[in-house]
Design a protein around this motif. Structure first.
Motif, PDB file in Angstrom:
ATOM      1  N   SER A 236       0.814  -1.212   0.000  1.00  0.00           N
ATOM      2  CA  SER A 236       0.000   0.000   0.000  1.00  0.00           C
ATOM      3  C   SER A 236       0.850   1.265   0.000  1.00  0.00           C
ATOM      4  CB  SER A 236      -0.928   0.020   1.218  1.00  0.00           C
ATOM      5  OG  SER A 236      -0.197   0.176   2.427  1.00  0.00           O
TER       6      SER A 236
ATOM      7  N   ASN B 294      -5.112  -0.647  -5.097  1.00  0.00           N
ATOM      8  CA  ASN B 294      -5.986   0.221  -4.299  1.00  0.00           C
ATOM      9  C   ASN B 294      -7.460   0.010  -4.636  1.00  0.00           C
ATOM     10  OD1 ASN B 294      -3.446   1.175  -3.737  1.00  0.00           O
ATOM     11  ND2 ASN B 294      -3.963   3.331  -3.925  1.00  0.00           N
TER      12      ASN B 294
ATOM     13  N   MET C  88      -8.654  -3.273  -3.053  1.00  0.00           N
ATOM     14  CA  MET C  88      -8.713  -3.121  -1.600  1.00  0.00           C
ATOM     15  C   MET C  88      -9.923  -2.290  -1.183  1.00  0.00           C
ATOM     16  SD  MET C  88      -6.356  -4.823  -0.072  1.00  0.00           S
ATOM     17  CE  MET C  88      -6.492  -4.040   1.533  1.00  0.00           C
TER      18      MET C  88
ATOM     19  N   ALA D 134      -2.090  -4.099   3.006  1.00  0.00           N
ATOM     20  CA  ALA D 134      -2.379  -2.933   3.855  1.00  0.00           C
ATOM     21  C   ALA D 134      -2.167  -3.298   5.309  1.00  0.00           C
ATOM     22  CB  ALA D 134      -3.817  -2.452   3.648  1.00  0.00           C
TER      23      ALA D 134
END
Length: 219
Positions: free
Chosen positions: A7, A14, A17, A190
Protein backbone atom coordinates in the motif's frame (compact mmCIF):
# COMPACT_ATOMS: atom_id res chain seq x y z
CA UNK A 1 11.41 -9.86 9.40
CA UNK A 2 11.39 -8.03 6.09
CA UNK A 3 8.05 -6.23 5.66
CA UNK A 4 6.81 -5.46 2.15
CA UNK A 5 3.73 -3.23 2.46
CA UNK A 6 2.32 -2.85 -1.04
CA UNK A 7 0.00 0.00 0.00
CA UNK A 8 3.02 2.30 0.27
CA UNK A 9 3.06 2.57 -3.54
CA UNK A 10 -0.27 3.51 -5.23
CA UNK A 11 -1.38 0.96 -7.84
CA UNK A 12 -4.44 -0.85 -9.18
CA UNK A 13 -4.29 -2.79 -5.92
CA UNK A 14 -5.99 0.22 -4.30
CA UNK A 15 -9.13 -0.44 -6.35
CA UNK A 16 -9.46 -4.05 -5.21
CA UNK A 17 -8.71 -3.12 -1.60
CA UNK A 18 -11.34 -0.38 -1.56
CA UNK A 19 -13.96 -2.80 -2.92
CA UNK A 20 -13.04 -5.39 -0.27
CA UNK A 21 -13.58 -2.83 2.48
CA UNK A 22 -16.77 -1.26 1.06
CA UNK A 23 -19.68 -2.59 3.13
CA UNK A 24 -22.04 -2.44 0.14
CA UNK A 25 -19.79 -3.93 -2.54
CA UNK A 26 -18.64 -6.75 -0.25
CA UNK A 27 -22.22 -8.07 -0.08
CA UNK A 28 -21.46 -9.70 -3.45
CA UNK A 29 -19.58 -12.75 -2.18
CA UNK A 30 -18.39 -13.79 -5.64
CA UNK A 31 -16.87 -10.34 -6.22
CA UNK A 32 -15.34 -10.43 -2.74
CA UNK A 33 -13.65 -13.77 -3.46
CA UNK A 34 -12.45 -12.59 -6.86
CA UNK A 35 -10.93 -9.42 -5.40
CA UNK A 36 -8.98 -11.44 -2.83
CA UNK A 37 -7.85 -13.73 -5.64
CA UNK A 38 -6.67 -10.77 -7.72
CA UNK A 39 -4.79 -9.36 -4.72
CA UNK A 40 -3.14 -12.76 -4.34
CA UNK A 41 -2.03 -12.54 -7.97
CA UNK A 42 -0.55 -9.08 -7.47
CA UNK A 43 1.28 -10.11 -4.31
CA UNK A 44 2.47 -13.28 -6.05
CA UNK A 45 4.00 -11.21 -8.83
CA UNK A 46 5.83 -8.96 -6.36
CA UNK A 47 6.97 -11.94 -4.30
CA UNK A 48 8.31 -13.70 -7.41
CA UNK A 49 10.97 -11.01 -7.79
CA UNK A 50 12.67 -12.30 -4.63
CA UNK A 51 12.87 -15.95 -5.72
CA UNK A 52 15.95 -17.76 -7.01
CA UNK A 53 16.39 -17.56 -10.80
CA UNK A 54 18.70 -19.45 -13.14
CA UNK A 55 19.55 -19.04 -16.85
CA UNK A 56 17.52 -21.13 -19.26
CA UNK A 57 17.40 -21.50 -23.02
CA UNK A 58 14.10 -21.97 -24.84
CA UNK A 59 13.97 -23.51 -28.29
CA UNK A 60 11.43 -21.75 -30.50
CA UNK A 61 10.30 -22.89 -34.00
CA UNK A 62 12.77 -20.36 -35.45
CA UNK A 63 15.73 -20.47 -33.10
CA UNK A 64 16.63 -20.18 -29.42
CA UNK A 65 15.86 -17.60 -26.75
CA UNK A 66 17.82 -17.06 -23.53
CA UNK A 67 15.92 -16.20 -20.36
CA UNK A 68 15.99 -16.75 -16.59
CA UNK A 69 13.41 -18.91 -14.78
CA UNK A 70 12.72 -19.31 -11.09
CA UNK A 71 14.06 -22.56 -9.63
CA UNK A 72 12.46 -22.42 -6.19
CA UNK A 73 10.59 -25.50 -4.96
CA UNK A 74 7.48 -23.82 -3.59
CA UNK A 75 4.98 -25.12 -1.07
CA UNK A 76 1.89 -22.92 -0.79
CA UNK A 77 0.09 -23.32 2.55
CA UNK A 78 -3.24 -21.63 3.30
CA UNK A 79 -5.32 -21.44 6.44
CA UNK A 80 -8.87 -22.70 5.90
CA UNK A 81 -11.42 -21.41 5.12
CA UNK A 82 -10.76 -17.72 4.51
CA UNK A 83 -7.43 -18.47 2.86
CA UNK A 84 -8.91 -20.33 -0.13
CA UNK A 85 -9.41 -17.34 -2.51
CA UNK A 86 -5.97 -15.99 -1.62
CA UNK A 87 -4.50 -19.45 -2.21
CA UNK A 88 -6.13 -19.56 -5.64
CA UNK A 89 -4.67 -16.19 -6.60
CA UNK A 90 -1.16 -17.26 -5.62
CA UNK A 91 -1.61 -20.62 -7.33
CA UNK A 92 -2.55 -18.84 -10.57
CA UNK A 93 1.04 -17.53 -10.63
CA UNK A 94 2.85 -20.43 -8.96
CA UNK A 95 0.95 -23.19 -10.74
CA UNK A 96 3.80 -25.67 -10.26
CA UNK A 97 3.77 -25.31 -6.47
CA UNK A 98 2.99 -28.09 -4.03
CA UNK A 99 0.07 -27.35 -1.73
CA UNK A 100 -0.66 -27.59 1.96
CA UNK A 101 -3.85 -26.80 3.89
CA UNK A 102 -4.47 -26.32 7.57
CA UNK A 103 -7.50 -25.43 9.67
CA UNK A 104 -6.87 -22.90 12.43
CA UNK A 105 -9.68 -21.15 14.21
CA UNK A 106 -10.44 -19.17 17.33
CA UNK A 107 -12.11 -21.10 20.13
CA UNK A 108 -13.79 -18.74 22.57
CA UNK A 109 -14.23 -19.70 26.20
CA UNK A 110 -16.68 -18.13 28.64
CA UNK A 111 -15.22 -14.69 28.00
CA UNK A 112 -16.02 -13.77 24.35
CA UNK A 113 -13.04 -11.41 24.32
CA UNK A 114 -10.52 -14.20 24.99
CA UNK A 115 -9.73 -17.17 22.77
CA UNK A 116 -7.16 -19.78 21.88
CA UNK A 117 -6.11 -20.92 18.41
CA UNK A 118 -7.12 -24.50 17.62
CA UNK A 119 -5.32 -26.34 14.80
CA UNK A 120 -7.06 -29.50 13.55
CA UNK A 121 -6.91 -30.61 9.91
CA UNK A 122 -3.47 -30.56 8.27
CA UNK A 123 -2.27 -31.87 4.89
CA UNK A 124 1.29 -31.03 3.91
CA UNK A 125 4.15 -32.34 1.74
CA UNK A 126 7.78 -32.24 2.87
CA UNK A 127 9.02 -28.71 3.53
CA UNK A 128 12.70 -29.61 3.79
CA UNK A 129 14.81 -27.12 1.85
CA UNK A 130 11.82 -25.64 0.04
CA UNK A 131 10.28 -22.17 -0.23
CA UNK A 132 7.24 -21.97 2.06
CA UNK A 133 4.51 -19.43 1.35
CA UNK A 134 2.05 -19.07 4.26
CA UNK A 135 -1.18 -17.38 3.16
CA UNK A 136 -3.96 -15.98 5.36
CA UNK A 137 -5.95 -12.91 4.25
CA UNK A 138 -6.34 -11.42 7.73
CA UNK A 139 -3.35 -10.93 10.05
CA UNK A 140 -5.06 -9.73 13.22
CA UNK A 141 -3.30 -10.85 16.41
CA UNK A 142 -0.81 -13.01 14.50
CA UNK A 143 -1.52 -16.00 16.72
CA UNK A 144 -3.04 -18.12 13.92
CA UNK A 145 0.02 -17.62 11.73
CA UNK A 146 2.42 -18.65 14.49
CA UNK A 147 0.26 -21.65 15.47
CA UNK A 148 0.16 -22.73 11.82
CA UNK A 149 3.93 -22.54 11.46
CA UNK A 150 4.43 -24.49 14.68
CA UNK A 151 2.14 -27.23 13.34
CA UNK A 152 4.19 -27.40 10.11
CA UNK A 153 7.57 -27.83 11.80
CA UNK A 154 7.48 -31.67 11.81
CA UNK A 155 7.36 -31.60 7.99
CA UNK A 156 10.88 -30.20 7.63
CA UNK A 157 12.80 -26.94 7.68
CA UNK A 158 12.06 -24.60 4.76
CA UNK A 159 14.90 -22.81 3.01
CA UNK A 160 12.86 -19.60 2.77
CA UNK A 161 9.61 -18.42 4.34
CA UNK A 162 7.18 -15.88 2.88
CA UNK A 163 4.01 -14.75 4.65
CA UNK A 164 1.19 -13.34 2.52
CA UNK A 165 -1.78 -11.38 3.90
CA UNK A 166 -4.31 -8.93 2.53
CA UNK A 167 -4.88 -6.80 5.64
CA UNK A 168 -3.00 -6.85 8.93
CA UNK A 169 -3.09 -4.97 12.21
CA UNK A 170 0.15 -3.40 13.38
CA UNK A 171 -0.10 -5.51 16.55
CA UNK A 172 -0.21 -8.70 14.49
CA UNK A 173 2.70 -7.60 12.32
CA UNK A 174 4.75 -6.87 15.42
CA UNK A 175 3.80 -10.24 16.94
CA UNK A 176 4.93 -12.34 13.98
CA UNK A 177 8.03 -10.17 13.54
CA UNK A 178 9.16 -11.38 16.94
CA UNK A 179 8.11 -14.99 16.30
CA UNK A 180 9.70 -15.59 12.88
CA UNK A 181 13.31 -15.48 11.74
CA UNK A 182 14.65 -12.12 10.57
CA UNK A 183 15.02 -13.46 7.01
CA UNK A 184 11.27 -14.19 6.79
CA UNK A 185 9.48 -11.91 4.32
CA UNK A 186 5.99 -10.51 4.88
CA UNK A 187 4.00 -9.44 1.80
CA UNK A 188 0.89 -7.49 2.72
CA UNK A 189 -1.55 -5.20 0.89
CA UNK A 190 -2.38 -2.93 3.86
CA UNK A 191 -1.54 -2.50 7.53
CA UNK A 192 -4.23 -1.00 9.80
CA UNK A 193 -3.40 0.52 13.15
CA UNK A 194 -5.75 -1.10 15.63
CA UNK A 195 -7.54 -4.22 16.92
CA UNK A 196 -10.83 -4.02 18.79
CA UNK A 197 -11.52 -5.77 22.09
CA UNK A 198 -12.46 -8.99 20.25
CA UNK A 199 -9.24 -9.08 18.25
CA UNK A 200 -10.69 -7.89 14.92
CA UNK A 201 -8.82 -5.44 12.68
CA UNK A 202 -10.05 -1.83 12.68
CA UNK A 203 -11.11 -0.51 10.18
CA UNK A 204 -10.39 -3.86 8.46
CA UNK A 205 -13.26 -5.30 6.44
CA UNK A 206 -15.14 -7.69 8.73
CA UNK A 207 -14.94 -11.48 8.77
CA UNK A 208 -13.23 -12.54 5.52
CA UNK A 209 -14.39 -16.15 5.81
CA UNK A 210 -18.05 -15.19 6.25
CA UNK A 211 -17.92 -12.61 3.45
CA UNK A 212 -16.37 -15.12 1.08
CA UNK A 213 -18.39 -18.24 1.95
CA UNK A 214 -21.37 -17.27 4.12
CA UNK A 215 -22.03 -16.98 7.83
CA UNK A 216 -21.11 -19.89 10.08
CA UNK A 217 -22.76 -21.19 13.23
CA UNK A 218 -20.77 -20.38 16.34
CA UNK A 219 -19.65 -23.33 18.46
Amino acid sequence: MQINNLSETPSILNTYMSELRDKDIQKDSMRFRRNIERIGEIIGYELSKSLHFEPHTIETPLGSSDTVLHKSDIVLCSILRAGVPLHNGLLNYFDGAENAFISAYRQHQKNPESFEIIVEYLACPSLEGKTLILADPMLATGQSMVATFDALKPFGKPKDIHIVSVIGAQQGVDFISNAFDEDTKLWIAAIDKNLNEKGYIIPGLGDAGDLAFGNKLQQ
